[in-house]
Design a protein around this motif. Structure first.
Motif, PDB file in Angstrom:
ATOM      1  N   UNK A  69       0.834  -1.200   0.000  1.00 41.74           N
ATOM      2  CA  UNK A  69       0.000   0.000   0.000  1.00 41.74           C
ATOM      3  C   UNK A  69       0.867   1.247   0.000  1.00 41.74           C
ATOM      4  N   UNK A  70       0.648   2.100   0.999  1.00 42.93           N
ATOM      5  CA  UNK A  70       1.365   3.373   1.061  1.00 42.93           C
ATOM      6  C   UNK A  70       2.590   3.299   1.963  1.00 42.93           C
ATOM      7  N   UNK A  71       2.991   2.094   2.326  1.00 39.76           N
ATOM      8  CA  UNK A  71       4.056   1.960   3.316  1.00 39.76           C
ATOM      9  C   UNK A  71       5.176   1.080   2.781  1.00 39.76           C
ATOM     10  N   UNK A  72       6.419   1.476   3.100  1.00 35.33           N
ATOM     11  CA  UNK A  72       7.555   0.621   2.796  1.00 35.33           C
ATOM     12  C   UNK A  72       8.132   0.095   4.108  1.00 35.33           C
ATOM     13  N   UNK A  73       8.414  -1.195   4.135  1.00 32.25           N
ATOM     14  CA  UNK A  73       8.980  -1.817   5.332  1.00 32.25           C
ATOM     15  C   UNK A  73      10.417  -2.220   5.057  1.00 32.25           C
ATOM     16  N   UNK A  74      11.293  -1.859   5.997  1.00 33.17           N
ATOM     17  CA  UNK A  74      12.713  -2.170   5.849  1.00 33.17           C
ATOM     18  C   UNK A  74      13.191  -2.822   7.140  1.00 33.17           C
ATOM     19  N   UNK A  75      13.815  -3.989   7.013  1.00 38.24           N
ATOM     20  CA  UNK A  75      14.405  -4.619   8.191  1.00 38.24           C
ATOM     21  C   UNK A  75      15.925  -4.533   8.049  1.00 38.24           C
ATOM     22  N   UNK A  76      16.566  -4.116   9.123  1.00 35.83           N
ATOM     23  CA  UNK A  76      18.006  -3.879   9.079  1.00 35.83           C
ATOM     24  C   UNK A  76      18.759  -5.130   9.516  1.00 35.83           C
ATOM     25  N   UNK A  77      20.085  -5.163   9.263  1.00 34.18           N
ATOM     26  CA  UNK A  77      20.895  -6.216   9.875  1.00 34.18           C
ATOM     27  C   UNK A  77      20.786  -6.102  11.403  1.00 34.18           C
ATOM     28  N   UNK A  78      21.415  -7.034  12.136  1.00 36.36           N
ATOM     29  CA  UNK A  78      21.406  -6.925  13.585  1.00 36.36           C
ATOM     30  C   UNK A  78      21.630  -5.469  13.975  1.00 36.36           C
ATOM     31  N   UNK A  79      20.855  -4.828  14.838  1.00 34.47           N
ATOM     32  CA  UNK A  79      19.844  -5.410  15.735  1.00 34.47           C
ATOM     33  C   UNK A  79      18.446  -5.560  15.165  1.00 34.47           C
ATOM     34  N   UNK A  80      18.336  -5.778  13.847  1.00 32.90           N
ATOM     35  CA  UNK A  80      17.073  -6.163  13.211  1.00 32.90           C
ATOM     36  C   UNK A  80      15.909  -5.217  13.494  1.00 32.90           C
ATOM     37  N   UNK A  81      16.188  -3.931  13.300  1.00 30.63           N
ATOM     38  CA  UNK A  81      15.121  -2.933  13.470  1.00 30.63           C
ATOM     39  C   UNK A  81      14.197  -2.996  12.256  1.00 30.63           C
ATOM     40  N   UNK A  82      12.886  -2.966  12.505  1.00 28.47           N
ATOM     41  CA  UNK A  82      11.902  -2.930  11.424  1.00 28.47           C
ATOM     42  C   UNK A  82      11.343  -1.513  11.335  1.00 28.47           C
ATOM     43  N   UNK A  83      11.540  -0.861  10.191  1.00 32.21           N
ATOM     44  CA  UNK A  83      11.019   0.489   9.972  1.00 32.21           C
ATOM     45  C   UNK A  83       9.810   0.419   9.047  1.00 32.21           C
ATOM     46  N   UNK A  84       8.788   1.263   9.355  1.00 31.06           N
ATOM     47  CA  UNK A  84       7.683   1.483   8.429  1.00 31.06           C
ATOM     48  C   UNK A  84       7.815   2.912   7.922  1.00 31.06           C
ATOM     49  N   UNK A  85       7.972   3.056   6.607  1.00 31.80           N
ATOM     50  CA  UNK A  85       8.211   4.380   6.018  1.00 31.80           C
ATOM     51  C   UNK A  85       6.988   4.808   5.210  1.00 31.80           C
ATOM     52  N   UNK A  86       6.597   6.062   5.388  1.00 33.17           N
ATOM     53  CA  UNK A  86       5.371   6.585   4.784  1.00 33.17           C
ATOM     54  C   UNK A  86       5.662   7.081   3.366  1.00 33.17           C
TER      55      UNK A  86
END
Lengths: 184, 555
Positions: free
Chosen positions: B47-64
């Protein structure tokens, strides 16, 4: 004449070989109980309170250092730190020491582990072997003695052997430079 | 999902950006992840959101996406710090998936987590493994209907591999298929019908090992899972057998380095094919198996297509497991080819590793001709786009001690360019003619993924930070942009809320080849990072650390 030349050569050879290593055949490891907790910071509020370094006589003992090298492979240190260059764990042949370069600091790094992935080998490795590992680990960055450090790497085309390693002065050493043992 | 679809074609039907206008691509927006390790994940747009998971410490971002990529929320799973000490090859994560209002991803410390896609609130969190066994999780899960498939990493630590199926609603484990051990553990039952005699028999997961050694036998499942909706089968490969030094584990070592076809609901194995019996060189079989229907010799065949680590592009009949073709795509010295009648890989006896012996010029090297970095398939060009490395190695067997939770290798490795050629390549492979149509030589290994579109363009990145757009038909580079750090991520393309087509990629060097930069390794030890350091000593001069998302669009 011949005898004199031979005698001179023999004397010279004897002198050179004497320089190689003065081996103590019964070198006692420092007792683990004597280890004081070392600070990992160069900041000491209200003046310095630096514990004296623990002497690790294994540093001058070629047998102990070479045992340390063998143990470094046998306890799978090589799997993470390679032959000093690092991999899963940090490099040990450079001048960066996250948790301190002093023998007792390396001892506690091995025994207690460190929070970012260094396992704790408490109860798994006898103390004298840990000190042998400490002596070898320090030799990897040229902090051993030239007489005792291995002259070649055992593995395939490894890095510069410890005996030829230019000394890497530890960064952010938590001890003043004068606290390092002077070379023999 | 990172594969774009169940078949993992990484093909997008978007064509606003095409061979004519790609030269005009500009940066639309960027986002810093704040993490300095290797970024292998694919950004995921829902939809209108992009999800990005980082390497350790595995932060999950939701970007508008309606607000210039501003962060809506972030979810921090706070994985155990000690997990960093059992991750073989940097601290990577290969991405997240979306299912039924949830974002599902794995953490380095062996958890699978479902987060509410709108709010970022944790819905469930399931612990699947134990870092004290040496286990980590780096792969991107696959979700089919209400089932999540997750596999473990840790083939360098004597971990016993598995694929676990979770209920996507509750996070409860439904079944686990081990890669070694008894038929019961491997979910091998009456339905199991391997095509070749070499893979047929009872309890092969036990009998092809020295006594009890299957317990530390590897076969981890850290790559890609694909799915065929028609037959309701999942396909995936298993990693290297435990202890790298093959002399220390006589036998075929099943089911390491194998492809499994399993019932998606029950996990029951339908067929398996072991690519590398008694694997000698860490040639895992975990690469993505694309599910395609292709015209072969005048009839449509249901196939799996995969460029594998041992240097061959395999095509299997996915209903039976028969190898239809296996063709080298780099210079290979470790084997002479695959016998299509028996399914056997003919290994080169001159390169056989032994304890205390160094074998030289083994190609492909340990990371293979292609590692995890996924290919793309375009139904318009009928070409497979393969990003890959081109390395050979010296390989010395040593003794090995098994200490749970520490590396279990028994080798010293030193890698270098294969046959004095370039260390990397991005090529287009014609599976019908069984040859490269075009190839772009890269100085460094190409460790990024790729994507191909209906605009007949394809994208990939280099480890010194160039993000490139290539004409999918000709291989001409149409456009390139220098990112701040080397690229090992998976590019994606999507239609934004404004109706425009965008292309996104994570920069941030690392991974196995980039560990020399990401983990500050010392280039003077050729055996560093399991021998990869020797091939990458120039990388610290060519790039620096830093995780950053780049999004591109036409003006």
């Amino acid at each position: 004449m011949k005898t004199r030349v031979l005698m001179t050569i023999c004397c010279a050879a004897a002198l050179v070989s004497c320089k190689r290593e003065e081996r103590g055949f019964r070198v006692a490891p420092p007792s683990a109980e004597k280890i004081e907790t070392k600070s990992l910071s160069d900041l000491h509020p209200a003046g310095s309170s630096v514990a004296p370094p623990t002497k690790n006589d294994y540093r001058e003992n070629a047998y102990a250092v070479s045992e340390g090298e063998k143990l470094f492979a046998a306890y799978n240190c090589v799997g993470c730190h390679a032959h000093g260059g690092g991999g899963m764990g940090p490099a040990l042949m450079d001048n960066k020491w996250i948790y301190g370069s002093q023998p007792q600091q390396i001892f506690s790094t091995i025994v207690e582990g460190r929070p970012n992935g260094m396992p704790s080998f408490r109860g798994k490795i006898p103390d004298f072997q840990v000190w042998e590992l400490v002596a070898y680990v320090r030799s990897m960055s040229g902090l051993g003695t030239s007489g005792a450090s291995p002259n070649r790497s055992d593995e395939m085309k490894g890095p510069t052997p410890p005996s030829s390693m230019p000394k890497q002065t530890p960064q952010n050493s938590s001890l003043p430079k004068s606290a390092e043992r002077p070379p023999p | 999902m990172p594969g774009r679809n169940y078949q993992a074609t990484r093909y997008s039907g978007l064509d606003q950006i095409n061979t004519g206008n790609a030269k005009d691509l500009k940066v639309a927006w960027t986002f810093s992840t704040g993490v300095n390790r290797g970024h292998e994940a694919a950004p995921l747009v829902v939809g209108d959101t992009m999800y990005v998971v980082t390497p350790f410490p595995n932060i999950l971002y939701a970007l508008d996406l309606k607000n210039g990529g501003a962060a809506k929320w972030k979810y921090q799973p706070e994985p155990a710090s000690a997990a960093q000490g059992v991750a073989c090859c940097d601290l990577v994560n290969r991405g997240c998936v979306f299912s039924n209002g949830k974002i599902i991803f794995n953490t380095l410390d062996d958890h699978t987590i479902a987060v509410d896609a709108n709010t970022g609130k944790e819905i469930w969190k399931t612990k699947l493994g134990d870092i004290n066994h040496g286990e980590t999780i780096t792969m991107a899960p696959l979700v089919v209907k209400d089932k999540v498939y997750v596999g473990n990493s840790g083939g360098e630590l004597g971990v016993r591999g598995w694929l676990t199926c979770l209920d996507s609603n509750s996070g409860k484990t439904l079944w686990r298929a081990w890669s070694t051990g008894s038929d019961a553990d491997c979910l091998i039952g009456p339905d199991f019908k391997p095509f070749y005699k070499k893979d047929q028999g009872k309890e092969l997961g036990v009998s092809t090992w020295p006594p009890n050694r299957w317990q530390i036998g590897g076969g981890t499942v850290w790559g890609w899972v694909t799915y065929d909706p028609e037959s309701n089968l999942i396909y995936y490969g298993t990693g290297n057998p435990g202890v790298w030094n093959p002399e220390l584990r006589p036998g075929d070592n099943k089911w390491a380095c194998s492809i499994f076809a399993r019932d998606a609901d029950t996990g029951a194995a339908k067929w398996a094919y072991q690519m590398n019996p008694h694997d000698e060189f860490d040639h895992d079989g975990i690469n993505e198996n694309l599910v395609l229907d292709l015209p072969i010799n005048g009839q449509t065949r249901k196939v799996l297509l995969a460029a594998q680590r041992n240097g061959y592009v395999y095509m299997w009949d996915r209903t039976t497991g028969e190898v239809l073709s296996a063709t080298p795509f780099i210079r290979i010295t470790s084997s002479f080819g695959v016998d299509l009648k028996t399914g056997e890989l003919h290994t080169n006896p001159e390169k056989k590793p032994m304890t205390g012996k160094t074998v030289r010029d083994v190609a492909p090297a340990a990371p293979g001709a292609k590692d995890w970095q996924p290919c793309a398939w375009s139904p318009r060009t009928n070409l497979l786009y393969i990003p890959h490395q081109n390395l050979a190695m010296d390989y010395q067997g040593t003794e090995a001690s098994y200490i749970e939770g520490t590396p279990y290798l028994g080798v010293n490795v030193k890698m270098y360019a294969n046959g004095n050629a370039n260390r990397g390549e991005f090529c287009a492979w014609d599976p019908f003619q069984k040859k490269k149509v075009w190839a772009i030589q890269e100085d460094l290994p190409v460790w990024s993924g790729t994507v191909v579109t209906a605009g007949d363009i394809t994208f990939y990145g280099t480890m010194d930070g160039w993000f490139k757009c290539v004409n999918a038909k000709t291989g001409d580079v149409l456009w390139q942009f220098k990112c701040g750090s080397g690229i090992i991520g998976q590019p994606v393309t999507y239609k934004g809320p404004d109706g425009k087509q965008y292309v996104a990629v994570l920069a941030g060097v690392g991974g196995w080849p980039g560990a020399i930069v990401a983990a500050d390794l010392d280039p003077r030890d050729p055996t560093g990072a399991l021998g990869f350091v020797n091939a990458m000593t120039d990388l610290p001069q060519k790039t620096t650390k830093g995780g950053m998302l780049y999004v591109f669009a036409l003006p």
